[in-house]
Design a protein around this motif. Structure first.
Motif, PDB file in Angstrom:
ATOM      1  N   ASP A 207      36.694 -68.640 -26.925  1.00  0.00           N
ATOM      2  CA  ASP A 207      37.625 -67.866 -26.096  1.00  0.00           C
ATOM      3  C   ASP A 207      36.198 -66.288 -27.345  1.00  0.00           C
ATOM      4  O   ASP A 207      35.972 -65.740 -26.932  1.00  0.00           O
ATOM      5  N   MET A 208      35.595 -67.462 -28.463  1.00  0.00           N
ATOM      6  CA  MET A 208      34.561 -66.604 -29.030  1.00  0.00           C
ATOM      7  C   MET A 208      33.256 -66.368 -28.005  1.00  0.00           C
ATOM      8  O   MET A 208      31.929 -65.586 -28.783  1.00  0.00           O
ATOM      9  N   ALA A 209      33.156 -67.063 -27.210  1.00  0.00           N
ATOM     10  CA  ALA A 209      32.115 -67.318 -27.531  1.00  0.00           C
ATOM     11  C   ALA A 209      30.778 -66.709 -26.620  1.00  0.00           C
ATOM     12  O   ALA A 209      29.371 -66.450 -26.730  1.00  0.00           O
ATOM     13  N   GLY A 210      31.800 -65.973 -25.766  1.00  0.00           N
ATOM     14  CA  GLY A 210      31.063 -64.805 -25.040  1.00  0.00           C
ATOM     15  C   GLY A 210      29.850 -65.332 -24.462  1.00  0.00           C
ATOM     16  O   GLY A 210      29.301 -66.692 -24.086  1.00  0.00           O
ATOM     17  N   SER A 211      28.565 -64.900 -23.900  1.00  0.00           N
ATOM     18  CA  SER A 211      27.471 -64.894 -23.282  1.00  0.00           C
ATOM     19  C   SER A 211      26.108 -64.924 -23.746  1.00  0.00           C
ATOM     20  O   SER A 211      25.807 -66.246 -23.061  1.00  0.00           O
ATOM     21  N   GLY A 212      26.478 -64.709 -24.719  1.00  0.00           N
ATOM     22  CA  GLY A 212      25.165 -65.275 -26.007  1.00  0.00           C
ATOM     23  C   GLY A 212      25.340 -67.292 -25.965  1.00  0.00           C
ATOM     24  O   GLY A 212      24.080 -67.216 -25.124  1.00  0.00           O
ATOM     25  N   PHE A 213      26.146 -67.451 -26.626  1.00  0.00           N
ATOM     26  CA  PHE A 213      26.350 -68.616 -27.217  1.00  0.00           C
ATOM     27  C   PHE A 213      25.985 -70.024 -25.619  1.00  0.00           C
ATOM     28  O   PHE A 213      25.242 -70.449 -25.087  1.00  0.00           O
ATOM     29  N   GLU A 214      26.915 -69.428 -24.721  1.00  0.00           N
ATOM     30  CA  GLU A 214      27.052 -69.912 -23.683  1.00  0.00           C
ATOM     31  C   GLU A 214      25.383 -70.027 -22.860  1.00  0.00           C
ATOM     32  O   GLU A 214      25.398 -71.129 -22.227  1.00  0.00           O
ATOM     33  N   SER A 215      24.742 -69.065 -23.107  1.00  0.00           N
ATOM     34  CA  SER A 215      22.793 -69.456 -22.167  1.00  0.00           C
ATOM     35  C   SER A 215      22.335 -70.091 -23.748  1.00  0.00           C
ATOM     36  O   SER A 215      21.397 -70.612 -23.379  1.00  0.00           O
ATOM     37  N   THR A 216      22.321 -69.814 -24.339  1.00  0.00           N
ATOM     38  CA  THR A 216      21.737 -70.809 -25.942  1.00  0.00           C
ATOM     39  C   THR A 216      21.986 -71.862 -25.496  1.00  0.00           C
ATOM     40  O   THR A 216      21.027 -72.567 -25.656  1.00  0.00           O
ATOM     41  N   VAL A 217      23.088 -72.321 -24.969  1.00  0.00           N
ATOM     42  CA  VAL A 217      23.777 -73.831 -25.447  1.00  0.00           C
ATOM     43  C   VAL A 217      23.141 -74.545 -24.241  1.00  0.00           C
ATOM     44  O   VAL A 217      23.570 -75.818 -24.060  1.00  0.00           O
ATOM     45  N   ARG A 218      23.054 -73.646 -23.451  1.00  0.00           N
ATOM     46  CA  ARG A 218      22.817 -74.864 -21.581  1.00  0.00           C
ATOM     47  C   ARG A 218      22.708 -75.426 -21.713  1.00  0.00           C
ATOM     48  O   ARG A 218      23.433 -76.627 -21.228  1.00  0.00           O
ATOM     49  N   LEU A 219      21.868 -75.722 -22.170  1.00  0.00           N
ATOM     50  CA  LEU A 219      20.406 -77.105 -22.115  1.00  0.00           C
ATOM     51  C   LEU A 219      20.862 -78.541 -22.982  1.00  0.00           C
ATOM     52  O   LEU A 219      21.234 -79.472 -22.184  1.00  0.00           O
ATOM     53  N   ALA A 220      22.577 -78.071 -23.906  1.00  0.00           N
ATOM     54  CA  ALA A 220      23.075 -79.514 -24.105  1.00  0.00           C
ATOM     55  C   ALA A 220      24.317 -80.210 -23.621  1.00  0.00           C
ATOM     56  O   ALA A 220      24.600 -80.920 -23.686  1.00  0.00           O
ATOM     57  N   LYS A 221      24.239 -79.529 -22.303  1.00  0.00           N
ATOM     58  CA  LYS A 221      24.829 -79.257 -20.951  1.00  0.00           C
ATOM     59  C   LYS A 221      24.500 -81.207 -20.063  1.00  0.00           C
ATOM     60  O   LYS A 221      24.387 -81.954 -19.576  1.00  0.00           O
ATOM     61  N   SER A 222      22.594 -81.180 -20.677  1.00  0.00           N
ATOM     62  CA  SER A 222      22.294 -82.117 -20.348  1.00  0.00           C
ATOM     63  C   SER A 222      22.154 -84.011 -20.475  1.00  0.00           C
ATOM     64  O   SER A 222      22.604 -83.968 -21.174  1.00  0.00           O
ATOM     65  N   SER A 223      21.292 -84.725 -19.247  1.00  0.00           N
ATOM     66  CA  SER A 223      21.919 -85.848 -19.196  1.00  0.00           C
ATOM     67  C   SER A 223      20.949 -86.600 -20.324  1.00  0.00           C
ATOM     68  O   SER A 223      19.848 -86.787 -20.405  1.00  0.00           O
ATOM     69  N   PRO A 224      22.031 -87.484 -21.325  1.00  0.00           N
ATOM     70  CA  PRO A 224      20.987 -87.890 -22.604  1.00  0.00           C
ATOM     71  C   PRO A 224      20.314 -89.258 -21.568  1.00  0.00           C
ATOM     72  O   PRO A 224      19.550 -89.242 -22.736  1.00  0.00           O
ATOM     73  N   ASP A 225      20.860 -90.421 -20.796  1.00  0.00           N
ATOM     74  CA  ASP A 225      19.697 -90.845 -20.299  1.00  0.00           C
ATOM     75  C   ASP A 225      18.665 -90.072 -19.859  1.00  0.00           C
ATOM     76  O   ASP A 225      17.685 -91.030 -19.590  1.00  0.00           O
TER      77      ASP A 225
END
Lengths: 286, 286
Positions: A207-225
């Protein structure tokens, strides 16, 4: 043109899509340790057929887009299997160990060490898309070690993809890329971790993430492999960037603790010029 | 409807644009300490005319979208000037000090404490756009302290903007927002700083940055005028988030130093679930 793609995910699959568009008559075979990905790549028309290393001998172009630990293990065998007229290009995010690994390989001249700076946080064949490489930078290392005729073939592809070529030595590549890519990934992963740990109620993040957190954290979706072996191979540079990053964060924290808001302001104001630096970077698929 | 917008930048200007769309007959006056911004806001048709605090007395809705330090200073005067039927809403990224500041103001019931979680890294009237608030979360604090009729008027606007309302107390707001917003900004600013310091040759950043660095560092383009007072007002929570973030980065660095790549992998893999958490966040203007 007969083309082999070893590792048919986002990177290899996107090359395959563009090659099909540029040379509709080309025949592309795919090699992947993940059988499901290979099936999917055929269904998505990324490749025409499955292949194996025996098919490399008369391929004119082979793209190797696999995690860098597997790359270091497999590249010598791939070069063993390729023909005299095959150019093998990789897409690894590290270059030093890869270049060292094949430095004295009898077919070193068939290999062109590349790092196309392109990607998204998604992976697998379904993440591949046409135009991923449009306007992007491709770093080529030790170009002088590749046979001239084979360089030309690879460069024709990169030119048709409208990529910008930069030549660099592998050591400089690994140092620079630690700052502009590897550190960004760790920064995002640890930001995601910090927020997840604290916000046990995930609804609050959502609910609170808004646009800022989303773009800054985007790369944390990347593949650990993909990323674990990159950090392993580039450990020394990555640790150095992390130390400098942590030091800057600690200084910023100290400014807050000291109520030195003039310097808090200055820190941000000085970094604002990242605007001008980034202005020339082509917009990416979000 | 007569509307006043105090601070006519990205936030106030985007409200003004949507209000014009929803209620074409509304008349909007703008107040801004920056005369050039005010002129620009009129030229961009964000507001119909310039105003001053004397105009607040018969305004039905007043939006205050100014840096939080100025907000704390001006809000009592704004409430003094507003009429009995005026609802004043703010858009500050901190809530505790703002609510405390007006806690015993005789017109406390005319104020609704809001934090619309929306924005971009750009600022000023030219950054305003229609639809900024579509589907975004709006956090409202101490709703019970606002006159019911005035709550309703503000909520009608938020409903027409299709915002999702969350009620929260100001202390909880400031704690949560430190994690999901304020920390992201510091993380991006310090990432930008670290890279700029190292890469003296800005051409290298430009060429190598690719898509990853660009999105991670995006918030480092944000306005220091806006963010310095936010960090000041939320110092305690921000310092806490920074400490946890730094600790996580140090642990990650230690895993690399220890060659413990299984746990490097685990750290990233555990954080990957940010994918699912973020899935519901509406896509933002990039």
């Amino acid at each position: 043109m007969k083309v082999g793609v070893i590792g048919i995910g986002l990177i290899g699959g996107s090359f395959a899509k563009d090659i099909k568009r540029i040379w509709p008559d080309s025949s592309i075979f795919g090699i992947d340790s993940n059988e499901a990905h290979l099936e999917q790549a055929i269904q998505l028309n990324l490749v025409d057929a499955k292949g194996d290393y025996d098919n490399l001998t008369d391929a004119e172009l082979v793209i190797v887009s696999i995690p860098v630990d597997v790359l270091v293990r497999e590249l010598p065998t791939i070069l063993d299997a390729c023909g005299d007229d095959t150019v093998v290009i990789d897409a690894g995010s590290t270059k030093k160990l890869i270049c060292e690994t094949v430095a004295s390989h009898p077919k070193r001249r068939n290999f062109l060490a590349c790092h196309p700076i392109a990607g998204t946080e998604f992976s697998g064949p379904s993440a591949a898309f046409e135009g991923l490489y449009e306007g992007k930078t491709n770093i080529i290392c030790e170009v002088e070690k590749t046979a001239f005729k084979l360089q030309e073939r690879a460069l024709e592809l990169f030119q048709k993809l409208n990529m910008r070529i930069r030549y660099m030595n592998p050591i400089a590549h690994d140092q620079h890329i630690a700052y502009v890519s590897h550190l960004s990934h760790i920064s995002a992963f640890m930001l995601g971790k910090t927020v997840i740990e604290k916000e046990k109620n995930e609804r609050d993040i959502f609910d609170m993430a808004g646009s800022g957190f989303e773009s800054t954290v985007r790369l944390a979706k990347s593949s650990p492999d993909m990323w674990t072996p990159i950090f392993e191979q580039n450990k020394e540079n990555v640790v150095e960037t992390l130390e400098e990053y942590i030091e800057n964060l600690q200084k910023f924290k100290q400014l807050l603790l000291d109520d030195d808001y003039q310097n808090v302001y200055n820190e941000m104001n000085n970094t604002n010029r990242i605007k001008q630096i980034l202005k020339g970077i082509p917009l990416t698929k979000s």
